[in-house]
Motif scaffolding. Sequence first.
Motif, PDB file in Angstrom:
ATOM      1  N   LYS A  19       0.836  -1.191   0.000  1.00 56.87           N
ATOM      2  CA  LYS A  19       0.000   0.000   0.000  1.00 56.87           C
ATOM      3  C   LYS A  19       0.880   1.255   0.000  1.00 56.87           C
ATOM      4  O   LYS A  19       1.955   1.275   0.598  1.00 56.87           O
ATOM      5  N   VAL A  20       0.384   2.270  -0.678  1.00 58.08           N
ATOM      6  CA  VAL A  20       1.105   3.545  -0.748  1.00 58.08           C
ATOM      7  C   VAL A  20       0.789   4.336   0.513  1.00 58.08           C
ATOM      8  O   VAL A  20      -0.383   4.587   0.828  1.00 58.08           O
ATOM      9  N   MET A  21       1.801   4.748   1.230  1.00 61.63           N
ATOM     10  CA  MET A  21       1.617   5.479   2.482  1.00 61.63           C
ATOM     11  C   MET A  21       2.345   6.817   2.403  1.00 61.63           C
ATOM     12  O   MET A  21       3.511   6.881   2.001  1.00 61.63           O
ATOM     13  N   LEU A  22       1.645   7.875   2.791  1.00 64.22           N
ATOM     14  CA  LEU A  22       2.213   9.213   2.793  1.00 64.22           C
ATOM     15  C   LEU A  22       3.024   9.403   4.074  1.00 64.22           C
ATOM     16  O   LEU A  22       2.492   9.349   5.176  1.00 64.22           O
ATOM     17  N   LEU A  23       4.321   9.607   3.918  1.00 64.69           N
ATOM     18  CA  LEU A  23       5.199   9.729   5.086  1.00 64.69           C
ATOM     19  C   LEU A  23       5.473  11.171   5.482  1.00 64.69           C
ATOM     20  O   LEU A  23       6.077  11.426   6.503  1.00 64.69           O
ATOM     21  N   ASP A  24       5.013  12.113   4.685  1.00 61.74           N
ATOM     22  CA  ASP A  24       5.258  13.519   4.991  1.00 61.74           C
ATOM     23  C   ASP A  24       4.106  14.341   4.435  1.00 61.74           C
ATOM     24  O   ASP A  24       3.447  13.944   3.470  1.00 61.74           O
ATOM     25  N   ASN A  25       3.832  15.485   5.056  1.00 64.48           N
ATOM     26  CA  ASN A  25       2.781  16.376   4.575  1.00 64.48           C
ATOM     27  C   ASN A  25       3.296  17.190   3.395  1.00 64.48           C
ATOM     28  O   ASN A  25       4.264  17.950   3.539  1.00 64.48           O
ATOM     29  N   PRO A  26       2.671  17.055   2.222  1.00 66.89           N
ATOM     30  CA  PRO A  26       3.139  17.831   1.073  1.00 66.89           C
ATOM     31  C   PRO A  26       2.847  19.318   1.241  1.00 66.89           C
ATOM     32  O   PRO A  26       1.888  19.701   1.918  1.00 66.89           O
ATOM     33  N   LEU A  27       3.667  20.133   0.642  1.00 63.19           N
ATOM     34  CA  LEU A  27       3.469  21.576   0.727  1.00 63.19           C
ATOM     35  C   LEU A  27       2.239  21.987  -0.075  1.00 63.19           C
ATOM     36  O   LEU A  27       2.015  21.530  -1.188  1.00 63.19           O
ATOM     37  N   LYS A  28       1.427  22.854   0.514  1.00 61.84           N
ATOM     38  CA  LYS A  28       0.228  23.341  -0.161  1.00 61.84           C
ATOM     39  C   LYS A  28       0.604  24.455  -1.136  1.00 61.84           C
ATOM     40  O   LYS A  28       1.440  25.313  -0.844  1.00 61.84           O
ATOM     41  N   SER A  29      -0.048  24.436  -2.285  1.00 60.02           N
ATOM     42  CA  SER A  29       0.193  25.500  -3.261  1.00 60.02           C
ATOM     43  C   SER A  29      -0.491  26.779  -2.796  1.00 60.02           C
ATOM     44  O   SER A  29      -1.394  26.766  -1.954  1.00 60.02           O
ATOM     45  N   SER A  30      -0.055  27.902  -3.357  1.00 59.97           N
ATOM     46  CA  SER A  30      -0.608  29.194  -2.962  1.00 59.97           C
ATOM     47  C   SER A  30      -2.093  29.299  -3.299  1.00 59.97           C
ATOM     48  O   SER A  30      -2.870  29.921  -2.567  1.00 59.97           O
ATOM     49  N   GLU A  31      -2.523  28.653  -4.406  1.00 56.37           N
ATOM     50  CA  GLU A  31      -3.929  28.691  -4.797  1.00 56.37           C
ATOM     51  C   GLU A  31      -4.808  27.944  -3.786  1.00 56.37           C
ATOM     52  O   GLU A  31      -5.898  28.404  -3.437  1.00 56.37           O
ATOM     53  N   LYS A  76      -7.880  29.445  -1.469  1.00 54.18           N
ATOM     54  CA  LYS A  76      -9.222  28.871  -1.432  1.00 54.18           C
ATOM     55  C   LYS A  76      -9.665  28.610  -0.002  1.00 54.18           C
ATOM     56  O   LYS A  76     -10.817  28.841   0.360  1.00 54.18           O
ATOM     57  N   ARG A  77      -8.723  28.116   0.831  1.00 53.34           N
ATOM     58  CA  ARG A  77      -9.057  27.852   2.234  1.00 53.34           C
ATOM     59  C   ARG A  77      -9.400  29.147   2.969  1.00 53.34           C
ATOM     60  O   ARG A  77     -10.327  29.194   3.775  1.00 53.34           O
ATOM     61  N   ILE A  78      -8.657  30.195   2.701  1.00 56.19           N
ATOM     62  CA  ILE A  78      -8.910  31.488   3.347  1.00 56.19           C
ATOM     63  C   ILE A  78     -10.279  32.015   2.943  1.00 56.19           C
ATOM     64  O   ILE A  78     -11.038  32.535   3.768  1.00 56.19           O
ATOM     65  N   ILE A  79     -10.631  31.874   1.642  1.00 57.80           N
ATOM     66  CA  ILE A  79     -11.933  32.341   1.157  1.00 57.80           C
ATOM     67  C   ILE A  79     -13.070  31.560   1.808  1.00 57.80           C
ATOM     68  O   ILE A  79     -14.088  32.122   2.205  1.00 57.80           O
ATOM     69  N   LEU A  80     -12.890  30.228   1.933  1.00 61.91           N
ATOM     70  CA  LEU A  80     -13.915  29.394   2.560  1.00 61.91           C
ATOM     71  C   LEU A  80     -14.118  29.776   4.025  1.00 61.91           C
ATOM     72  O   LEU A  80     -15.245  29.789   4.522  1.00 61.91           O
ATOM     73  N   LYS A  81     -13.018  30.074   4.721  1.00 60.68           N
ATOM     74  CA  LYS A  81     -13.125  30.475   6.129  1.00 60.68           C
ATOM     75  C   LYS A  81     -13.880  31.785   6.272  1.00 60.68           C
ATOM     76  O   LYS A  81     -14.645  31.996   7.206  1.00 60.68           O
ATOM     77  N   LYS A  82     -13.656  32.705   5.335  1.00 61.30           N
ATOM     78  CA  LYS A  82     -14.349  33.995   5.382  1.00 61.30           C
ATOM     79  C   LYS A  82     -15.837  33.840   5.104  1.00 61.30           C
ATOM     80  O   LYS A  82     -16.656  34.591   5.617  1.00 61.30           O
ATOM     81  N   LYS A  83     -16.196  32.860   4.252  1.00 53.71           N
ATOM     82  CA  LYS A  83     -17.597  32.668   3.900  1.00 53.71           C
ATOM     83  C   LYS A  83     -18.407  32.094   5.063  1.00 53.71           C
ATOM     84  O   LYS A  83     -19.605  32.315   5.161  1.00 53.71           O
ATOM     85  N   VAL A  84     -17.759  31.312   5.941  1.00 52.39           N
ATOM     86  CA  VAL A  84     -18.459  30.728   7.086  1.00 52.39           C
ATOM     87  C   VAL A  84     -18.799  31.838   8.084  1.00 52.39           C
ATOM     88  O   VAL A  84     -17.924  32.491   8.631  1.00 52.39           O
TER      89      VAL A  84
END
Length: 227
Positions: free
Chosen positions: A60-72, A76-84
């Motif tokens: 099984k493929v296992m993620l051993l590290d958290n990948p870096l999030k892109s700026s986009e 999107k996360r910031i916009i979603l937080k503002k909408k709540v």
Amino acid sequence: MSNLYSPLPRYIQNSQVAKNERPPPVSETTRKFVPKFVMGSIGSTSKDPAKIYATKIKDKVMLLDNPLKSSEEKKKRIILKKKVKTMSAKEKRQTRTYEIPKECHKYELFVPLHELWLQYIEELHGKSNPNIFGQKLLKADFHGAILTVSKSKCASYIGITGITIQETENMFKLITKDNSMKCIPKGHSIFTFQLRDHMFTLYGDQFRYRSAIRATKKFKNKPSIDL
């Protein structure tokens, strides 16, 4: 230095992405080391590490590290937080969010709530002495308790008895046996309730907090002053 990579499953090896990538070389030492290392790591928390390795880890493929999030994605996360947006206290009053409809002003509907409260308060009391139980009452939940107004600066409130169906910062709302809801201010009122063979007194002025805040607040010992 040995390579710790194990071979990927066939469906990943046959994918187009895998074909474009050069797989790392895997030695025979690595093939034997990885399963033993993993099973040794989970051996202290499980009785059958070999079974866990075979069902949850092997091939099984296992993620051993958290990948870096892109700026986009971050934007999107910031916009979603503002909408709540949560409702303000004014909006809750206008929409009557916490208002109990008149068709529910029936004493019989809240008798099961009172029976649940009796079980709760009995467990809370346990074998504690009166002083310790008094401290517990400061943080107790009174939804379902049968309270009686024993004293009040407003004479019309004295003697009212009912099941507590709602508690606010400054008020107890009681439903009486004649199916009417009474809003009794905590300030300048004294309430009593009976448990086992004892009568307990609640000084309303000392309970002028929202129940959620009262449950976490640290109270100081203060003398009880009569009305």
